[in-house]
Design a protein around this motif. Structure first.
Motif, PDB file in Angstrom:
ATOM      1  N   SER A   2       0.844  -1.195   0.000  1.00 34.03           N
ATOM      2  CA  SER A   2       0.000   0.000   0.000  1.00 34.03           C
ATOM      3  C   SER A   2       0.878   1.243   0.000  1.00 34.03           C
ATOM      4  O   SER A   2       2.071   1.195   0.331  1.00 34.03           O
ATOM      5  CB  SER A   2      -0.903   0.016   1.233  1.00 34.03           C
ATOM      6  N   PHE A   3       0.275   2.377  -0.364  1.00 37.91           N
ATOM      7  CA  PHE A   3       1.026   3.627  -0.332  1.00 37.91           C
ATOM      8  C   PHE A   3       1.489   3.938   1.092  1.00 37.91           C
ATOM      9  O   PHE A   3       2.598   4.442   1.297  1.00 37.91           O
ATOM     10  CB  PHE A   3       0.175   4.781  -0.871  1.00 37.91           C
ATOM     11  N   ALA A   4       0.651   3.638   2.081  1.00 32.98           N
ATOM     12  CA  ALA A   4       1.028   3.893   3.475  1.00 32.98           C
ATOM     13  C   ALA A   4       2.231   3.045   3.871  1.00 32.98           C
ATOM     14  O   ALA A   4       3.145   3.523   4.564  1.00 32.98           O
ATOM     15  CB  ALA A   4      -0.157   3.613   4.394  1.00 32.98           C
ATOM     16  N   ASP A   5       2.251   1.784   3.449  1.00 35.11           N
ATOM     17  CA  ASP A   5       3.391   0.917   3.757  1.00 35.11           C
ATOM     18  C   ASP A   5       4.659   1.435   3.081  1.00 35.11           C
ATOM     19  O   ASP A   5       5.749   1.424   3.672  1.00 35.11           O
ATOM     20  CB  ASP A   5       3.103  -0.518   3.312  1.00 35.11           C
ATOM     21  N   GLU A   6       4.518   1.839   1.827  1.00 31.13           N
ATOM     22  CA  GLU A   6       5.679   2.353   1.099  1.00 31.13           C
ATOM     23  C   GLU A   6       6.190   3.639   1.757  1.00 31.13           C
ATOM     24  O   GLU A   6       7.403   3.863   1.845  1.00 31.13           O
ATOM     25  CB  GLU A   6       5.307   2.609  -0.358  1.00 31.13           C
ATOM     26  N   TYR A   7       5.281   4.456   2.233  1.00 29.65           N
ATOM     27  CA  TYR A   7       5.645   5.686   2.932  1.00 29.65           C
ATOM     28  C   TYR A   7       6.493   5.362   4.158  1.00 29.65           C
ATOM     29  O   TYR A   7       7.570   5.949   4.373  1.00 29.65           O
ATOM     30  CB  TYR A   7       4.381   6.440   3.331  1.00 29.65           C
ATOM     31  N   ARG A   8       6.007   4.419   4.978  1.00 30.47           N
ATOM     32  CA  ARG A   8       6.744   4.060   6.195  1.00 30.47           C
ATOM     33  C   ARG A   8       8.118   3.490   5.859  1.00 30.47           C
ATOM     34  O   ARG A   8       9.097   3.751   6.562  1.00 30.47           O
ATOM     35  CB  ARG A   8       5.923   3.056   7.018  1.00 30.47           C
ATOM     36  N   LYS A   9       8.193   2.743   4.786  1.00 31.68           N
ATOM     37  CA  LYS A   9       9.461   2.130   4.390  1.00 31.68           C
ATOM     38  C   LYS A   9      10.495   3.184   3.985  1.00 31.68           C
ATOM     39  O   LYS A   9      11.698   3.026   4.246  1.00 31.68           O
ATOM     40  CB  LYS A   9       9.222   1.165   3.232  1.00 31.68           C
ATOM     41  N   LYS A  10      10.035   4.252   3.363  1.00 26.14           N
ATOM     42  CA  LYS A  10      10.949   5.276   2.859  1.00 26.14           C
ATOM     43  C   LYS A  10      11.156   6.431   3.837  1.00 26.14           C
ATOM     44  O   LYS A  10      11.991   7.316   3.583  1.00 26.14           O
ATOM     45  CB  LYS A  10      10.425   5.823   1.526  1.00 26.14           C
ATOM     46  N   LEU A  11      10.428   6.450   4.937  1.00 24.07           N
ATOM     47  CA  LEU A  11      10.539   7.525   5.924  1.00 24.07           C
ATOM     48  C   LEU A  11      11.829   7.392   6.738  1.00 24.07           C
ATOM     49  O   LEU A  11      12.077   6.348   7.338  1.00 24.07           O
ATOM     50  CB  LEU A  11       9.326   7.499   6.853  1.00 24.07           C
ATOM     51  N   VAL A  12      12.657   8.455   6.714  1.00 19.46           N
ATOM     52  CA  VAL A  12      13.920   8.446   7.453  1.00 19.46           C
ATOM     53  C   VAL A  12      14.092   9.811   8.113  1.00 19.46           C
ATOM     54  O   VAL A  12      13.372  10.767   7.822  1.00 19.46           O
ATOM     55  CB  VAL A  12      15.124   8.158   6.524  1.00 19.46           C
ATOM     56  N   SER A  13      15.081   9.917   8.973  1.00 18.87           N
ATOM     57  CA  SER A  13      15.415  11.213   9.557  1.00 18.87           C
ATOM     58  C   SER A  13      16.178  12.047   8.520  1.00 18.87           C
ATOM     59  O   SER A  13      16.747  11.520   7.552  1.00 18.87           O
ATOM     60  CB  SER A  13      16.282  11.031  10.794  1.00 18.87           C
ATOM     61  N   ALA A  14      16.213  13.340   8.741  1.00 22.24           N
ATOM     62  CA  ALA A  14      16.955  14.218   7.831  1.00 22.24           C
ATOM     63  C   ALA A  14      18.441  13.864   7.837  1.00 22.24           C
ATOM     64  O   ALA A  14      19.092  13.855   6.784  1.00 22.24           O
ATOM     65  CB  ALA A  14      16.742  15.672   8.236  1.00 22.24           C
ATOM     66  N   ASP A  15      18.974  13.570   9.017  1.00 23.79           N
ATOM     67  CA  ASP A  15      20.400  13.213   9.104  1.00 23.79           C
ATOM     68  C   ASP A  15      20.716  11.971   8.282  1.00 23.79           C
ATOM     69  O   ASP A  15      21.755  11.904   7.616  1.00 23.79           O
ATOM     70  CB  ASP A  15      20.796  12.975  10.561  1.00 23.79           C
ATOM     71  N   GLU A  16      19.821  10.996   8.315  1.00 20.94           N
ATOM     72  CA  GLU A  16      20.046   9.777   7.538  1.00 20.94           C
ATOM     73  C   GLU A  16      19.922  10.062   6.041  1.00 20.94           C
ATOM     74  O   GLU A  16      20.727   9.560   5.233  1.00 20.94           O
ATOM     75  CB  GLU A  16      19.033   8.709   7.944  1.00 20.94           C
ATOM     76  N   ALA A  17      18.960  10.883   5.660  1.00 24.24           N
ATOM     77  CA  ALA A  17      18.739  11.153   4.235  1.00 24.24           C
ATOM     78  C   ALA A  17      19.945  11.822   3.595  1.00 24.24           C
ATOM     79  O   ALA A  17      20.356  11.457   2.484  1.00 24.24           O
ATOM     80  CB  ALA A  17      17.495  12.020   4.061  1.00 24.24           C
ATOM     81  N   VAL A  18      20.532  12.794   4.279  1.00 23.53           N
ATOM     82  CA  VAL A  18      21.630  13.550   3.650  1.00 23.53           C
ATOM     83  C   VAL A  18      22.939  12.764   3.627  1.00 23.53           C
ATOM     84  O   VAL A  18      23.926  13.237   3.036  1.00 23.53           O
ATOM     85  CB  VAL A  18      21.849  14.917   4.334  1.00 23.53           C
ATOM     86  N   ARG A  19      22.963  11.560   4.218  1.00 23.95           N
ATOM     87  CA  ARG A  19      24.186  10.741   4.145  1.00 23.95           C
ATOM     88  C   ARG A  19      24.499  10.344   2.709  1.00 23.95           C
ATOM     89  O   ARG A  19      25.643  10.003   2.390  1.00 23.95           O
ATOM     90  CB  ARG A  19      24.029   9.466   4.990  1.00 23.95           C
ATOM     91  N   ILE A  20      23.517  10.420   1.824  1.00 25.00           N
ATOM     92  CA  ILE A  20      23.788  10.004   0.440  1.00 25.00           C
ATOM     93  C   ILE A  20      24.555  11.063  -0.348  1.00 25.00           C
ATOM     94  O   ILE A  20      25.036  10.781  -1.447  1.00 25.00           O
ATOM     95  CB  ILE A  20      22.481   9.633  -0.316  1.00 25.00           C
ATOM     96  N   VAL A  21      24.674  12.287   0.194  1.00 25.93           N
ATOM     97  CA  VAL A  21      25.432  13.331  -0.485  1.00 25.93           C
ATOM     98  C   VAL A  21      26.923  13.067  -0.320  1.00 25.93           C
ATOM     99  O   VAL A  21      27.408  12.811   0.783  1.00 25.93           O
ATOM    100  CB  VAL A  21      25.073  14.722   0.067  1.00 25.93           C
ATOM    101  N   LYS A  22      27.672  13.149  -1.419  1.00 28.56           N
ATOM    102  CA  LYS A  22      29.114  12.906  -1.412  1.00 28.56           C
ATOM    103  C   LYS A  22      29.862  14.150  -1.904  1.00 28.56           C
ATOM    104  O   LYS A  22      29.285  14.978  -2.635  1.00 28.56           O
ATOM    105  CB  LYS A  22      29.474  11.726  -2.316  1.00 28.56           C
ATOM    106  N   SER A  23      31.110  14.273  -1.523  1.00 27.67           N
ATOM    107  CA  SER A  23      31.941  15.372  -2.014  1.00 27.67           C
ATOM    108  C   SER A  23      31.941  15.372  -3.540  1.00 27.67           C
ATOM    109  O   SER A  23      32.015  14.310  -4.168  1.00 27.67           O
ATOM    110  CB  SER A  23      33.374  15.239  -1.492  1.00 27.67           C
TER     111      SER A  23
END
Length: 447
Positions: A2-23
């Motif tokens: 469901s969309f709600a399940d997919e939402y929960r799966k992709k929900l992260v903290s801001a600190d975790e999300a920005v870890r994908i940024v690289k120099s």
């Protein structure tokens, strides 16, 4: 799933999300009111871990934590498609790299010409029952940014109004990599500047050329706002709205019964725009309002589309203009203060429209630090002054002393006409300069 399940799966903290940024990454921070704030704070914390992260934005309305944390620009390099007041403050301590645009072309620049984006970050509305996050009041080139990015992070802000399209106004959860629930900070409140006596004089001159059924585009600044407010108090009716920027004045025009949109050739009955900036009055008005239609900028600003509306009246500002008709609307010498924005597009569109007119407005003068009167009509643009509108585009120029139609005028006719609407105390000096430049021929039309 469901969309709600997919939402929960992709929900992260801001600190975790920005870890994908690289120099070395190119990233996009969102535009206008869609610029990220919680993610901005999180990325700023990584200042000592990162270098050479290039960030795109457009009309940044907020103080940015990445720039506060990195005033030298070693970690985060700031790029703008259109400078804002906040960007000018950043530019006092670090470089802000402006990219010149024809705004209607910007989605194509993003899709075809800029460096690929490693990450796109943008503020959105909460997800709807169909799994879509609305972009809020900034369709502009936002879909193009998402198309160009390898990873997409959305920052949900419950304060964002849901803006109906149009098209390219939303993104589906299936396309999103991470969801961050932001701090739901209020949107920037950008009230119109107070109306000066000069603004009102100029606005009245423009209103003389308007009639029932005109379609109205207002640019940013005091004079376009003055026109909008005076329209709200006028006897005009059945006006249309096809604009780049929606501002509070359009709400007042609508509430006064002026904007039926019934005479429009495109999107009849709709108030068409690509972004909105104003106060809560405006944000509440556009939220879930079927009267309004938000489109990407390659629709709203494309002259071939906007000019299909008969009697299109476009009203924009300038910083200064020279005696040849070259208009600077974005810089003060070498200092970039704003950008081309949509002025280039709408100056063209107003003239292409059947019955349409393009106005570029400015006060005739300003006071220097020593109290002397300095003309905004110049012999030539100063060194570094940017030509926003070429002399061949030649819109109608308006100051508090009158208006001058440049189309078809020779160089001496332009010089004479422009000097005729300059501040009286500066006209002799301008005549002398025109004589020295070989473009002066006094006629019986000027004393």
């Amino acid at each position: 799933m469901s969309f709600a399940d997919e939402y929960r799966k992709k929900l992260v903290s801001a600190d975790e999300a920005v870890r994908i940024v690289k120099s070395g990454d190119w990233i996009d921070f969102g535009s206008f009111l869609g610029q990220v704030r919680t993610l901005d704070k999180a990325l700023a914390k990584r200042k000592d871990e990162l270098s050479d992260v290039k960030i795109w934005t457009c009309v940044n309305p907020y103080p940015t934590e990445v720039n506060v944390a990195d005033p030298e620009g070693d970690s985060f390099i700031w790029h703008s498609w259109h400078m804002s007041g906040a960007d000018r403050k950043v530019a006092k301590t670090k470089a802000v790299y402006y990219s010149s645009i024809v705004y209607s072309e910007l989605p194509r620049y993003v899709r075809e010409h800029i460096e690929p984006l490693a990450v796109a970050m943008l503020q959105v509305t909460p997800m709807d029952k169909h799994g879509y996050f609305n972009f809020g009041p900034q369709a502009t080139h936002t879909r193009a940014v998402c198309d160009r990015a390898q990873k997409i992070i959305v920052e949900v802000n419950e304060k964002q109004p849901r803006c109906l399209g149009g098209y390219e106004e939303a993104i589906h959860i299936s396309e999103v990599d991470y969801i961050v629930e932001g701090e739901n900070q209020p949107l920037a409140q950008i009230p119109a500047p107070p109306l000066s006596e000069v603004d009102q004089k100029i606005a009245q001159l423009i209103l003389e050329d308007m009639h029932d059924g005109c379609c109205v585009q207002l640019g940013i600044g005091g004079i376009p706002n003055a026109v909008g407010m005076m329209i709200a108090d006028s006897d005009l009716k059945d006006l249309g709205c096809h604009t780049e920027m929606l501002v509070d004045a359009y709400v007042h025009m609508h509430e006064a019964g002026k904007l039926s949109g019934s005479k429009k050739q495109t999107d009849p009955g709709k108030m068409v725009y690509t972004f909105a900036l104003g106060t809560q009055i405006l944000y509440d008005f556009i939220d879930d309002n079927t009267k309004c239609a938000i489109y990407p900028v390659n629709y709203t600003n494309k002259p071939a589309i906007s000019s299909l509306n008969d009697n299109l009246i476009t009203i924009n500002n300038a910083v200064e203009i020279d005696l040849y008709g070259q208009i600077c609307a974005e810089s003060s010498g070498f200092r970039q203060i704003s950008g081309t924005g949509g002025q280039f597009d709408f100056v063209l569109a107003g003239y292409l429209s059947r019955g349409g007119k393009s106005f570029v407005c400015m006060p005739s003068s300003y006071k220097a630090a020593d109290g002397s009167i300095k003309s905004r009509i110049c012999p030539t643009l100063p060194p570094g002054g940017i030509v926003t509108d070429t002399r061949s585009m030649a819109p109608i120029i308006v100051t508090e002393y009158g208006k001058f139609q440049q189309k078809g005028m020779s160089v001496w006719q332009r010089a004479e006409g422009l000097i005729g609407i300059a501040h009286p105390d500066t006209r002799d000096e301008l005549i002398k300069a025109a004589q020295e430049q070989g473009i002066w021929r006094r006629s019986n039309k000027i004393s």
